[in-house]
Design an enzyme around this catalytic site. Structure first.
Site, mmCIF file in Angstrom:
data_model
loop_
_atom_site.group_PDB
_atom_site.id
_atom_site.type_symbol
_atom_site.label_atom_id
_atom_site.label_comp_id
_atom_site.label_asym_id
_atom_site.label_seq_id
_atom_site.Cartn_x
_atom_site.Cartn_y
_atom_site.Cartn_z
ATOM 1 N N LYS A 106 -5.725 22.305 13.398
ATOM 2 C CA LYS A 106 -6.032 20.943 13.820
ATOM 3 C C LYS A 106 -4.727 20.178 13.988
ATOM 4 O O LYS A 106 -3.985 19.996 13.017
ATOM 5 C CB LYS A 106 -6.918 20.280 12.762
ATOM 6 C CG LYS A 106 -7.050 18.772 12.883
ATOM 7 C CD LYS A 106 -7.905 18.237 11.737
ATOM 8 C CE LYS A 106 -7.874 16.722 11.675
ATOM 9 N NZ LYS A 106 -8.797 16.182 10.651
ATOM 10 N N GLU A 154 -18.525 17.340 13.440
ATOM 11 C CA GLU A 154 -17.886 17.300 12.119
ATOM 12 C C GLU A 154 -18.216 15.968 11.452
ATOM 13 O O GLU A 154 -18.108 14.910 12.077
ATOM 14 C CB GLU A 154 -16.368 17.425 12.261
ATOM 15 C CG GLU A 154 -15.603 17.190 10.958
ATOM 16 C CD GLU A 154 -14.130 16.913 11.183
ATOM 17 O OE1 GLU A 154 -13.533 16.161 10.379
ATOM 18 O OE2 GLU A 154 -13.564 17.430 12.165
#
Length: 202
Positions: free
Chosen positions: A131, A41
Site C-alpha cells: 500500500k 476496506e
C-alpha cells in the site's frame, strides 16, 4: 483465500469506508458494489468501526465481493478483524509481527510503505503487494521512481485519491487505487465507474 492479484486484475479500484456508522458504511458499500467496485476496506481503529466492518460483511453475503479490515496495526486488531469476518487486512505501515499474525490467521496482509527502505523491508519479508500511503503526497512520479529498483512491487495507492487524480496513479503504474469520500460525491460516480472498467481484460 483472497488473492490481491485476482482482486485488482478484476478492477483497479477499492473503496475505503473510514469513520462511518454501520448503517452509513453499508449504504456506501452498496454504492461501491453498484459501481462494480468489488473490494471494500473498513478501517478498524475503534470498537464502533469494528461494528461497521461486521455490518458490511453481513451486507455482502451472497455477493461476489471481498471485504477487508484497514488500520490493522496490532495483534488485537487482527483478532477483531477476523472475528468480524474480514477476508484481508491493510496497515498504514509495515510491522513484520502484525503482518505475520494476520497471515497466520488466514488474512492476507497489505502493508503500507512510503520510502524505498520500507519497500525493501516489506519485500524482504515476502510482500510484493504493498500500500503506497499517503499517495497524494507521494505523487505518481514516486511510483515511477520506485519501479526502477523494485520492479516486482505491486502498489495500491491510498490516501487523497479521488476520481480526479486516480487515473494519473494508474497510468504511472499503480495496480490499484483506493477511494473514500469520492463515493459520497454524485458528480464523481460516473468517473469512478469508468475507472472500474479499466480492470476488464487488463
Amino acid at each position: 483465500m483472497v488473492d490481491f492479484a485476482t482482486i485488482f486484475d478484476r478492477t483497479p479500484v477499492m473503496a475505503i469506508l473510514r469513520g462511518y456508522t454501520a448503517d452509513r458504511s453499508v449504504e456506501l458499500a452498496r454504492t461501491a458494489w453498484d459501481l462494480g467496485i468489488a473490494c471494500v476496506e473498513v478501517p478498524v481503529q475503534s470498537p464502533e468501526a469494528v461494528e461497521s466492518l461486521a455490518a458490511v460483511v453481513e451486507a455482502a453475503a451472497g455477493r461476489d465481493v471481498v471485504i477487508g479490515a484497514g488500520t490493522v496495526t496490532t495483534s488485537e486488531r487482527v483478532a477483531r478483524s477476523l472475528a468480524a469476518g474480514a477476508q484481508f487486512t491493510v496497515a498504514p505501515g509495515f510491522d513484520a509481527a502484525v503482518a505475520a499474525e494476520s497471515e497466520a490467521a488466514g488474512l492476507p496482509h497489505l502493508p503500507g510503505v512510503a520510502t524505498p527502505s520500507e519497500v525493501g523491508a516489506a519485500m524482504a519479508h515476502g510482500y510484493t503487494w504493498l500500500k503506497a500511503f499517503p499517495a497524494s503526497l507521494l505523487t505518481p512520479a514516486w511510483l515511477a521512481a520506485i519501479a526502477g529498483p523494485f520492479p516486482q512491487a505491486r502498489l495500491v495507492c491510498t490516501g487523497g485519491i479521488d476520481s480526479h487524480n486516480a487515473r494519473a496513479f494508474l497510468d504511472a503504474g499503480a495496480r490499484g487505487v483506493a477511494v473514500g469520500s469520492a463515493l459520497e460525491s454524485p458528480e464523481q460516480l460516473p468517473a469512478l465507474a469508468t475507472l472500474v472498467g479499466r480492470g476488464a481484460g487488463r
